[in-house]
Scaffold this motif. Structure first.
Motif, mmCIF file in Angstrom:
data_model
loop_
_atom_site.group_PDB
_atom_site.id
_atom_site.type_symbol
_atom_site.label_atom_id
_atom_site.label_comp_id
_atom_site.label_asym_id
_atom_site.label_seq_id
_atom_site.Cartn_x
_atom_site.Cartn_y
_atom_site.Cartn_z
ATOM 1 N N ALA A 304 31.376 -29.424 3.471
ATOM 2 C CA ALA A 304 31.352 -28.515 3.449
ATOM 3 C C ALA A 304 32.293 -27.885 2.885
ATOM 4 O O ALA A 304 32.626 -26.237 2.849
ATOM 5 C CB ALA A 304 32.151 -28.314 5.065
ATOM 6 N N GLY A 305 33.397 -28.541 2.510
ATOM 7 C CA GLY A 305 34.845 -27.590 1.355
ATOM 8 C C GLY A 305 35.467 -26.549 2.575
ATOM 9 O O GLY A 305 35.450 -27.952 3.388
ATOM 10 N N PRO A 306 36.915 -26.145 1.569
ATOM 11 C CA PRO A 306 37.450 -25.888 2.157
ATOM 12 C C PRO A 306 38.056 -24.887 3.187
ATOM 13 O O PRO A 306 35.825 -24.196 3.905
ATOM 14 C CB PRO A 306 38.159 -24.963 0.811
ATOM 15 C CG PRO A 306 37.439 -25.295 -0.745
ATOM 16 C CD PRO A 306 36.911 -25.724 -0.048
ATOM 17 N N ILE A 307 38.607 -25.287 4.309
ATOM 18 C CA ILE A 307 38.595 -24.436 5.332
ATOM 19 C C ILE A 307 38.821 -23.121 4.917
ATOM 20 O O ILE A 307 39.588 -22.653 4.603
ATOM 21 C CB ILE A 307 39.568 -25.066 6.674
ATOM 22 C CG1 ILE A 307 39.165 -25.981 7.073
ATOM 23 C CG2 ILE A 307 39.923 -23.732 7.899
ATOM 24 C CD1 ILE A 307 40.200 -26.685 7.967
ATOM 25 N N THR A 308 37.876 -22.184 5.394
ATOM 26 C CA THR A 308 38.470 -20.647 5.478
ATOM 27 C C THR A 308 38.007 -19.971 6.163
ATOM 28 O O THR A 308 37.432 -20.323 7.356
ATOM 29 C CB THR A 308 36.980 -20.412 3.546
ATOM 30 O OG1 THR A 308 35.825 -20.356 4.316
ATOM 31 C CG2 THR A 308 37.535 -20.484 2.559
ATOM 32 N N GLU A 309 38.235 -18.486 6.198
ATOM 33 C CA GLU A 309 37.790 -18.117 7.784
ATOM 34 C C GLU A 309 36.336 -17.851 8.218
ATOM 35 O O GLU A 309 36.153 -17.879 9.168
ATOM 36 C CB GLU A 309 37.975 -16.585 7.204
ATOM 37 C CG GLU A 309 39.732 -16.094 7.397
ATOM 38 C CD GLU A 309 40.479 -16.377 8.297
ATOM 39 O OE1 GLU A 309 40.360 -16.705 9.974
ATOM 40 O OE2 GLU A 309 41.629 -16.919 8.340
ATOM 41 N N HIS A 310 35.658 -17.654 7.018
ATOM 42 C CA HIS A 310 33.906 -17.816 7.072
ATOM 43 C C HIS A 310 33.430 -18.964 8.071
ATOM 44 O O HIS A 310 32.440 -19.400 8.266
ATOM 45 C CB HIS A 310 33.050 -17.871 6.421
ATOM 46 C CG HIS A 310 33.313 -16.411 6.034
ATOM 47 N ND1 HIS A 310 33.295 -15.319 6.579
ATOM 48 C CD2 HIS A 310 34.149 -15.910 4.547
ATOM 49 C CE1 HIS A 310 33.628 -14.148 5.488
ATOM 50 N NE2 HIS A 310 34.047 -14.412 4.370
ATOM 51 N N THR A 311 34.129 -20.620 7.229
ATOM 52 C CA THR A 311 33.800 -21.643 8.190
ATOM 53 C C THR A 311 35.134 -22.589 8.786
ATOM 54 O O THR A 311 34.288 -24.004 9.113
ATOM 55 C CB THR A 311 34.339 -22.808 6.645
ATOM 56 O OG1 THR A 311 35.025 -23.033 5.976
ATOM 57 C CG2 THR A 311 33.045 -21.852 5.308
ATOM 58 N N ARG A 312 35.824 -21.842 9.400
ATOM 59 C CA ARG A 312 36.863 -22.315 10.325
ATOM 60 C C ARG A 312 35.536 -23.376 11.327
ATOM 61 O O ARG A 312 36.325 -24.180 12.114
ATOM 62 C CB ARG A 312 37.807 -21.586 10.885
ATOM 63 C CG ARG A 312 39.145 -22.038 11.102
ATOM 64 C CD ARG A 312 40.248 -20.704 12.320
ATOM 65 N NE ARG A 312 40.704 -20.254 10.480
ATOM 66 C CZ ARG A 312 41.471 -21.134 9.561
ATOM 67 N NH1 ARG A 312 42.298 -22.132 10.393
ATOM 68 N NH2 ARG A 312 42.114 -20.678 8.536
ATOM 69 N N GLY A 313 34.433 -21.983 12.095
ATOM 70 C CA GLY A 313 34.481 -22.783 13.366
ATOM 71 C C GLY A 313 33.244 -24.331 13.138
ATOM 72 O O GLY A 313 32.717 -25.275 13.760
ATOM 73 N N VAL A 314 33.021 -24.485 11.125
ATOM 74 C CA VAL A 314 31.953 -25.010 11.151
ATOM 75 C C VAL A 314 32.574 -26.680 11.099
ATOM 76 O O VAL A 314 32.292 -27.269 11.271
ATOM 77 C CB VAL A 314 31.306 -24.405 10.060
ATOM 78 C CG1 VAL A 314 30.257 -25.398 9.560
ATOM 79 C CG2 VAL A 314 30.346 -23.482 10.558
ATOM 80 N N ASN A 315 33.841 -26.180 9.765
ATOM 81 C CA ASN A 315 34.230 -27.571 9.830
ATOM 82 C C ASN A 315 34.800 -28.162 10.557
ATOM 83 O O ASN A 315 36.358 -27.620 10.468
ATOM 84 C CB ASN A 315 34.358 -27.306 8.251
ATOM 85 C CG ASN A 315 34.978 -29.015 7.391
ATOM 86 O OD1 ASN A 315 34.945 -29.813 8.492
ATOM 87 N ND2 ASN A 315 34.969 -28.620 6.345
ATOM 88 N N ALA A 316 34.723 -28.341 12.312
ATOM 89 C CA ALA A 316 35.631 -29.359 12.673
ATOM 90 C C ALA A 316 36.359 -30.601 12.214
ATOM 91 O O ALA A 316 37.619 -30.625 12.901
ATOM 92 C CB ALA A 316 34.632 -29.522 14.186
ATOM 93 N N GLY A 317 36.383 -31.014 11.314
ATOM 94 C CA GLY A 317 36.358 -32.468 10.800
ATOM 95 C C GLY A 317 37.929 -32.388 10.589
ATOM 96 O O GLY A 317 38.768 -32.883 10.907
ATOM 97 N N GLN A 318 37.383 -31.180 9.192
ATOM 98 C CA GLN A 318 38.792 -30.498 8.572
ATOM 99 C C GLN A 318 39.838 -30.548 9.252
ATOM 100 O O GLN A 318 41.222 -30.418 9.227
ATOM 101 C CB GLN A 318 38.399 -29.726 7.589
ATOM 102 C CG GLN A 318 37.308 -30.396 6.574
ATOM 103 C CD GLN A 318 37.415 -29.353 5.160
ATOM 104 O OE1 GLN A 318 37.687 -28.192 4.769
ATOM 105 N NE2 GLN A 318 35.811 -29.599 4.854
ATOM 106 N N GLU A 319 39.249 -29.506 10.158
ATOM 107 C CA GLU A 319 40.767 -28.733 11.087
ATOM 108 C C GLU A 319 41.184 -30.256 11.626
ATOM 109 O O GLU A 319 43.122 -30.092 13.080
ATOM 110 C CB GLU A 319 40.171 -27.915 12.058
ATOM 111 C CG GLU A 319 39.503 -26.449 11.435
ATOM 112 C CD GLU A 319 38.679 -25.476 12.642
ATOM 113 O OE1 GLU A 319 38.854 -26.189 13.475
ATOM 114 O OE2 GLU A 319 39.249 -24.477 12.158
ATOM 115 N N ALA A 320 40.551 -31.357 12.094
ATOM 116 C CA ALA A 320 41.264 -32.518 13.283
ATOM 117 C C ALA A 320 42.024 -32.464 12.266
ATOM 118 O O ALA A 320 42.973 -33.592 12.465
ATOM 119 C CB ALA A 320 40.289 -33.363 13.514
ATOM 120 N N LEU A 321 41.581 -33.235 11.158
ATOM 121 C CA LEU A 321 42.643 -34.318 10.149
ATOM 122 C C LEU A 321 43.414 -33.481 9.920
ATOM 123 O O LEU A 321 44.956 -34.184 9.858
ATOM 124 C CB LEU A 321 41.560 -33.601 8.969
ATOM 125 C CG LEU A 321 43.006 -34.383 7.484
ATOM 126 C CD1 LEU A 321 42.947 -36.213 7.645
ATOM 127 C CD2 LEU A 321 41.897 -34.588 6.318
#
Length: 393
Positions: A304-321
């Motif tokens: 999914a790539g870097p966390i941005t305002e548009h992908t913050r809700g999509v890439n939950a794995g990176q947020e968990a990391l």
């Protein structure tokens, strides 16, 4: 508290304070020696049954075990008074009614011999004690000792006990009953000698009891700077721990064959290193890398790539990391602060490459990039994460 006045000693002479004889350095070994004397007499008494002059047997054991030299332990009058009184007291305590009859017989022989063998010279004059302090309950039990020796094995000792009691009749100084603690000090040993090996355990026990008392409503002790003695103790403990660690983890490298230009003596020198360098855990390291790759793949399965305002809700794995990295960093900082409050060495004081500073840089890289393909935070420490601010995977 001022030190008790002591004798004026000539240079080179050794003098003992009276407190030595009430301490564990003298009390505990003497109690053990008394028990050994009793056991040895009991063994020899049984071997020579029927006994022939049992007091002669006792005197021979008294001399063989070195008790005949006990009076030469100290000659100074002030210390000698404490020495004789404490020795009398430790012998009298074994004359109580609860002791076995043979034990009481041997201890009475020892008390009689020790008291009447005090040197009586006048040139030089040697201090002597004329009375034996004894609680009245032990004295009453001692008077009934001859009548209690009705056992056939102990009956031959009866006339000897009667004679010894008659000889010591004028020497006994009667004290109140034992439960009233008539002696001074009331409990022996009064001073406890603690070795360096057990000092930490004793201090921990005292600290634990103090904590319990504070929890019960007392006032907690105010923290302050560690004393010089505490610093020296801490340095010794750290050095001992380091030596044990090096001894446990140091290994010797096999000598390599020397080139023709080097001497044999240079080749015979043994090189030492850490065992992890000589035998690296390759299997464990590869297993860790496989598990890490699997975990990172699960955190970012579709790239999914870097966390941005548009992908913050999509890439939950990176947020968990990121949350895991921030939680570990916060925990390490809290441990660092707790260790600093107790005066321990902490990660922030070790220079540029300490663990805390390196973990903080690695987490910062992940926070800035927000992309596992560019930084994985603390999961990249094995590959060198956090060693350089410009570090990138």
């Amino acid at each position: 508290m001022s030190t008790a006045a002591g004798p004026s000693a000539v240079r080179g002479d050794i003098t003992l304070q009276p407190s030595y004889f009430t301490s564990s350095l003298y009390v505990e070994p003497l109690r053990e020696d008394i028990s050994n004397l009793v056991n040895l007499f009991a063994e020899r008494y049984v071997e020579t049954w029927p006994p022939n002059q049992p007091f002669t047997l006792f005197k021979r054991l008294w001399s063989e075990q070195g008790w005949c030299w006990l009076h030469f332990k100290v000659l100074d009058a002030r210390a000698r008074e404490a020495f004789i009184n404490v020795t009398h007291r430790l012998l009298v305590e074994r004359l109580a009614d609860g002791e076995p009859p043979l034990t009481r017989v041997v201890v009475l022989f020892a008390l009689y011999t020790f008291h009447l063998s005090q040197p009586a010279t006048q040139n030089p004059p040697i201090y002597s004690v004329g009375h034996i302090a004894i609680p009245i309950d032990i004295y009453d039990a001692l008077l009934s000792l001859p009548s209690s020796l009705t056992n056939p094995e102990l009956l031959p000792l009866q006339p000897y006990i009667t004679y010894v009691l008659k000889a010591l009749e004028e020497a006994f100084h009667i004290l109140p009953r034992t439960e009233l603690r008539p002696y001074k000090p009331s409990i022996l040993p009064r001073e406890l000698f603690v070795t360096e090996e057990h000092e930490s355990a004793v201090m921990a026990a005292l600290a634990g009891s103090a904590t319990m008392s504070n929890a019960g409503g007392g006032v907690s002790k105010k923290k302050g700077r560690p004393s010089r003695r505490d610093k020296q103790k801490k340095a010794k403990d750290a050095l001992a721990a380091l030596e044990k660690y090096l001894e446990k983890n140091t290994t010797t490298l096999a000598p390599e064959p020397p080139p023709s230009s080097q001497s044999t003596a240079a080749a015979d020198r043994l090189l030492t290193t850490h065992r992890m360098v000589a035998h690296p855990p390759n299997a464990t390291r590869e297993q860790y890398r496989a598990y890490k790759a699997e975990a990172l793949g699960m955190l970012d399965p579709h790239g999914a790539g870097p966390i941005t305002e548009h992908t913050r809700g999509v890439n939950a794995g990176q947020e968990a990391l990121q949350r895991a990295n921030d939680a570990v960093l916060a925990r390490l900082k809290m441990i660092d602060e707790m260790a600093a409050e107790q005066g321990l060495e902490v990660g922030g004081e070790g220079g540029e490459k300490t663990g805390l500073a390196r973990v903080e840089r690695a987490v910062q890289h992940l926070r800035l990039s927000g992309d596992p393909s560019g930084s994985v935070g603390i999961l990249g420490l094995l590959e060198g994460a956090g060693l350089d601010e410009r570090w990138e995977v």
